[in-house]
Write an enzyme that holds these catalytic residues in place. Structure first.
Site, mmCIF file in Angstrom:
data_model
loop_
_atom_site.group_PDB
_atom_site.id
_atom_site.type_symbol
_atom_site.label_atom_id
_atom_site.label_comp_id
_atom_site.label_asym_id
_atom_site.label_seq_id
_atom_site.Cartn_x
_atom_site.Cartn_y
_atom_site.Cartn_z
ATOM 1 N N SER A 191 0.565 -1.295 0.552
ATOM 2 C CA SER A 191 0.121 -0.379 -0.013
ATOM 3 C C SER A 191 0.760 0.425 0.017
ATOM 4 C CB SER A 191 -0.984 -0.171 1.346
ATOM 5 O OG SER A 191 -1.260 1.144 1.345
ATOM 6 N N TYR A 204 -1.886 -1.122 10.711
ATOM 7 C CA TYR A 204 -2.244 -1.801 9.240
ATOM 8 C C TYR A 204 -0.550 -1.298 8.300
ATOM 9 C CZ TYR A 204 -3.680 -1.244 4.385
ATOM 10 O OH TYR A 204 -3.911 -1.496 3.024
#
Ligand code: NAD
Ligand code: MG
Length: 299
Positions: A191, A204
């Protein structure tokens, strides 16, 4: 602008949904079919031309969002596809299976929880048996829960996020590698958060950075077997992850608006990259990270 016009040259700022999004909340993992608007995973638009003819692909998170876009594209490029997802996502997964079959390919549904090591081993056994081999691992599944204060990140959330996002990659790679042949391709999903971590995504973002180190190290290890490993690192993309706690509710209306292209991406905008990395077109590319960020760039 209709999704069917995807192959015509057009202004990337004007394509797809440009406005912000209305607030909406589902319990994780959520259903793509219940989102407003429903994300575009290439159902109407992706056209294949045989780039993956005869391959066997496992796509985790293949029911919705980015994994769904990869699964649809793989099938239309000629691959048989096994989908992993959570049991609550059965209806989304059945829609994808139907599209895979419409493309004339075999669809195998393998629901189960990737935070469980024994399930990961079973998943590979089942995929190998039901597909008759494995050539492509698109490991797309992920867990993301936005929390404003580190004090409120429970050990349960921390552990689960690492199990799903990072540990499952180890377990799946360990189980699959003895069966992968030269030419096989593994694609993991990091990401923009690995590079520009947001303050509400500490756990995350940490997993997404770990995925890059894992993938690059594995790529070097398995290069000697003729197997490639690459990473896709998306920016903001409209998927169930975002409406099931991945973003704070108050941030949804502005989701994606801060990218240079001033909109969020749609899953179909990753289809081509997933095909490229799985196919022979990327034969000299391994240990690499590819941003699909609307201009936020990886740095
Ligand atoms: P998504 O909700 O459509 O996909 C995530 C999938 O993960 C779910 O469909 C679910 O099947 C799977 N999953 C979650 N927990 C699981 C578990 N315990 N066991 C098995 N499967 C589980 O959302 P998405 O955005 O398409 O997410 C795909 C990947 O993209 C994730 O790895 C996510 O981190 C990454 N990503 C997304 C964005 C974005 O803006 N959407 C940005 C960067 C990275
Ligand atoms: Mg889903």
């Amino acid at each position: 602008m209709s999704a069917k016009d995807i192959n015509r040259m057009q202004d990337p700022r004007q394509e797809f949904h440009r406005e912000g999004y209305e607030k909406q909340q589902q319990e994780a993992p959520g259903l793509q079919s219940e989102m407003k608007p429903v994300p575009d995973a290439g159902e109407e638009s992706y056209q294949g031309c045989g780039k993956l003819r005869g391959r066997k692909a496992l796509v985790t998170g293949g029911d919705s969002g980015i994994g769904r876009a990869a699964a649809i594209a793989y099938a239309r490029e000629g691959a048989d596809v096994a989908l992993n997802y959570l049991p609550e996502e059965q209806s989304d997964a059945e829609e994808v299976a139907e599209l895979v079959r419409k493309a004339g390919r075999n669809a195998v549904l393998l629901p189960g929880d990737l935070s469980d090591e024994s399930f990961c081993k079973q998943l590979i056994r089942d995929a190998l048996e039901k597909l008759g081999g494995l050539d492509i691992l698109a490991l797309v599944a992920g867990k993301q829960v936005a929390v404003e204060d580190i004090q409120d990140i429970t050990t349960e959330q921390l552990t689960k996020t690492f199990e799903v996002n990072v540990f499952s990659l180890f377990w799946i790679a360990k189980a699959a590698l003895p069966h992968l042949k030269p030419g096989a391709s593994i694609i993991t999903c990091s990401s923009i958060q690995a590079y520009q971590p947001g303050k509400n995504l500490i756990d995350y973002a940490s997993t997404k950075a770990a995925i890059i180190a894992f993938s690059r190290a594995l790529a070097k290890q398995v290069a000697s077997k003729g197997i490639r490993v690459n990473v896709v690192a998306p920016g903001p993309v409209w998927t169930p992850l975002q409406v099931t706690g991945g973003q704070l509710q108050e941030d949804l209306p502005e989701f994606g608006q801060k990218t240079p292209l001033k909109r969020a991406g749609q899953p179909v905008e990753l289809s081509g990259l997933y095909v490229f990395l799985a196919s022979q077109e990327s034969s000299f590319i391994t240990a690499e990270v590819f941003g699909v960020t609307g201009g936020m760039h990886l740095s």
